[in-house]
Enzyme design. Sequence first.
Site, PDB file in Angstrom:
ATOM      1  N   HIS A  81      -3.924  -3.216   0.100  1.00  0.00           N
ATOM      2  CA  HIS A  81      -4.186  -4.587  -0.319  1.00  0.00           C
ATOM      3  C   HIS A  81      -5.127  -5.253   0.684  1.00  0.00           C
ATOM      4  O   HIS A  81      -4.911  -6.391   1.090  1.00  0.00           O
ATOM      5  CB  HIS A  81      -2.876  -5.383  -0.423  1.00  0.00           C
ATOM      6  CG  HIS A  81      -1.911  -4.824  -1.411  1.00  0.00           C
ATOM      7  ND1 HIS A  81      -0.598  -5.271  -1.506  1.00  0.00           N
ATOM      8  CD2 HIS A  81      -2.023  -3.848  -2.349  1.00  0.00           C
ATOM      9  CE1 HIS A  81       0.040  -4.592  -2.461  1.00  0.00           C
ATOM     10  NE2 HIS A  81      -0.811  -3.724  -2.978  1.00  0.00           N
ATOM     11  N   TYR A 101     -23.964  14.070   2.665  1.00  0.00           N
ATOM     12  CA  TYR A 101     -23.761  12.984   3.628  1.00  0.00           C
ATOM     13  C   TYR A 101     -22.300  12.564   3.600  1.00  0.00           C
ATOM     14  O   TYR A 101     -21.631  12.672   2.581  1.00  0.00           O
ATOM     15  CB  TYR A 101     -24.645  11.782   3.274  1.00  0.00           C
ATOM     16  CG  TYR A 101     -24.458  10.579   4.177  1.00  0.00           C
ATOM     17  CD1 TYR A 101     -25.238  10.426   5.313  1.00  0.00           C
ATOM     18  CD2 TYR A 101     -23.505   9.599   3.892  1.00  0.00           C
ATOM     19  CE1 TYR A 101     -25.082   9.322   6.142  1.00  0.00           C
ATOM     20  CE2 TYR A 101     -23.331   8.498   4.720  1.00  0.00           C
ATOM     21  CZ  TYR A 101     -24.132   8.373   5.848  1.00  0.00           C
ATOM     22  OH  TYR A 101     -23.958   7.281   6.662  1.00  0.00           O
ATOM     23  N   SER A 123       9.329   4.185  -1.041  1.00  0.00           N
ATOM     24  CA  SER A 123       9.307   2.767  -1.401  1.00  0.00           C
ATOM     25  C   SER A 123      10.024   1.939  -0.345  1.00  0.00           C
ATOM     26  O   SER A 123      11.118   2.289   0.115  1.00  0.00           O
ATOM     27  CB  SER A 123       9.990   2.572  -2.761  1.00  0.00           C
ATOM     28  OG  SER A 123      10.020   1.208  -3.116  1.00  0.00           O
ATOM     29  N   GLU A 138       4.287   2.958  -6.919  1.00  0.00           N
ATOM     30  CA  GLU A 138       2.972   3.228  -7.514  1.00  0.00           C
ATOM     31  C   GLU A 138       2.718   4.725  -7.712  1.00  0.00           C
ATOM     32  O   GLU A 138       1.575   5.131  -7.943  1.00  0.00           O
ATOM     33  CB  GLU A 138       1.867   2.642  -6.629  1.00  0.00           C
ATOM     34  CG  GLU A 138       1.971   1.168  -6.363  1.00  0.00           C
ATOM     35  CD  GLU A 138       1.596   0.299  -7.549  1.00  0.00           C
ATOM     36  OE1 GLU A 138       1.628   0.806  -8.690  1.00  0.00           O
ATOM     37  OE2 GLU A 138       1.264  -0.878  -7.340  1.00  0.00           O
ATOM     38  N   GLY A 149       0.808  -1.211   0.000  1.00  0.00           N
ATOM     39  CA  GLY A 149       0.000   0.000   0.000  1.00  0.00           C
ATOM     40  C   GLY A 149       0.842   1.261   0.000  1.00  0.00           C
ATOM     41  O   GLY A 149       2.063   1.226   0.207  1.00  0.00           O
ATOM     42  N   ASN A 150       0.180   2.376  -0.237  1.00  0.00           N
ATOM     43  CA  ASN A 150       0.850   3.676  -0.266  1.00  0.00           C
ATOM     44  C   ASN A 150      -0.188   4.779  -0.135  1.00  0.00           C
ATOM     45  O   ASN A 150      -1.368   4.571  -0.417  1.00  0.00           O
ATOM     46  CB  ASN A 150       1.685   3.852  -1.541  1.00  0.00           C
ATOM     47  CG  ASN A 150       1.164   3.039  -2.708  1.00  0.00           C
ATOM     48  OD1 ASN A 150       0.172   3.410  -3.340  1.00  0.00           O
ATOM     49  ND2 ASN A 150       1.804   1.906  -2.987  1.00  0.00           N
ATOM     50  N   TYR A 154     -26.824   0.591   0.288  1.00  0.00           N
ATOM     51  CA  TYR A 154     -26.857   1.990  -0.172  1.00  0.00           C
ATOM     52  C   TYR A 154     -25.540   2.725   0.040  1.00  0.00           C
ATOM     53  O   TYR A 154     -25.262   3.738  -0.611  1.00  0.00           O
ATOM     54  CB  TYR A 154     -28.001   2.755   0.497  1.00  0.00           C
ATOM     55  CG  TYR A 154     -27.815   3.075   1.954  1.00  0.00           C
ATOM     56  CD1 TYR A 154     -27.070   4.189   2.363  1.00  0.00           C
ATOM     57  CD2 TYR A 154     -28.394   2.286   2.934  1.00  0.00           C
ATOM     58  CE1 TYR A 154     -26.897   4.484   3.693  1.00  0.00           C
ATOM     59  CE2 TYR A 154     -28.238   2.583   4.273  1.00  0.00           C
ATOM     60  CZ  TYR A 154     -27.481   3.690   4.658  1.00  0.00           C
ATOM     61  OH  TYR A 154     -27.315   3.986   5.975  1.00  0.00           O
ATOM     62  N   HIS A 209      -4.074   3.766  -1.086  1.00  0.00           N
ATOM     63  CA  HIS A 209      -4.042   2.478  -1.788  1.00  0.00           C
ATOM     64  C   HIS A 209      -3.649   1.404  -0.796  1.00  0.00           C
ATOM     65  O   HIS A 209      -2.723   1.580   0.001  1.00  0.00           O
ATOM     66  CB  HIS A 209      -3.028   2.523  -2.939  1.00  0.00           C
ATOM     67  CG  HIS A 209      -2.697   1.164  -3.487  1.00  0.00           C
ATOM     68  ND1 HIS A 209      -3.646   0.303  -4.000  1.00  0.00           N
ATOM     69  CD2 HIS A 209      -1.504   0.506  -3.591  1.00  0.00           C
ATOM     70  CE1 HIS A 209      -3.067  -0.820  -4.403  1.00  0.00           C
ATOM     71  NE2 HIS A 209      -1.764  -0.714  -4.161  1.00  0.00           N
ATOM     72  N   HIS A 212      -4.972  -7.261  -7.306  1.00  0.00           N
ATOM     73  CA  HIS A 212      -4.094  -6.285  -6.662  1.00  0.00           C
ATOM     74  C   HIS A 212      -4.708  -5.728  -5.379  1.00  0.00           C
ATOM     75  O   HIS A 212      -4.301  -6.104  -4.294  1.00  0.00           O
ATOM     76  CB  HIS A 212      -3.782  -5.168  -7.677  1.00  0.00           C
ATOM     77  CG  HIS A 212      -2.690  -4.248  -7.261  1.00  0.00           C
ATOM     78  ND1 HIS A 212      -1.935  -3.537  -8.165  1.00  0.00           N
ATOM     79  CD2 HIS A 212      -2.245  -3.868  -6.043  1.00  0.00           C
ATOM     80  CE1 HIS A 212      -1.055  -2.782  -7.521  1.00  0.00           C
ATOM     81  NE2 HIS A 212      -1.227  -2.970  -6.224  1.00  0.00           N
TER      82      HIS A 212
END
Length: 214
Positions: free
Chosen positions: A94, A209, A43, A73, A28-29, A113, A92, A155
């Site tokens: 995983h 909302y 990284s 990424e 992730g990042n 919803y 981002h 991914h």
Amino acid sequence: MNRVEQSQQIIDTCLEMNRLGLNQGTAGNVSVRYEDGMLITPSGIAYDQLTEEKIVFVDADGKAEEGKLPSSEWRFHQAVYMARPELNAVVHNHAINCAAVSILNKAIPAIHYMIAAVGGNDIPCVPYATFGTAKLSEYVAEGIANRKAILLQHHGLIAAEENLAKALWLAHESEVLAELYLKLLATTDNVPVLSDEELAVVLEKFKSYGLRVE
């Protein structure tokens, strides 16, 4: 906020993402729009080892500041900012359930919803491409054009919002929807969904909302 404050907010977001169980290790990042580019996680550095000085600035041309290596990424973060000028933060990860749905190459449909939080009637899954590539960035730009959250095939998830607090909130909501969807798929091949007409009503209500963070 100045750069130091925004860098610390990125770190706090990363740590909270792990605390919520949305990510693991160095996967992730996270980034925020900053000046003519963005600030993004580096990284290969574990989140609990991050300091404000390790957060990387990448300019609009994709050039990282000297001596620092941005997340692999960074290209798709840049693609999000170019495609959606009104969004200022990208998360981002995983997350297990989102990643599982992405492996099935399925969009998460309007099973609840709360899907309206992403700005449409599903969370689409964009095609697979090798991580860090320009091709993946192209797919991201297409998918994020009319959604705030998308799945990346085989991914994980991208969530983008006005700020980091909202982006993390949306990432968490997306993971809940993914978990719910997988549970439903285990019981039936014909998962009930809300109608487009009802989603139109909810989407209108969602204009006022959501998480109220400035």
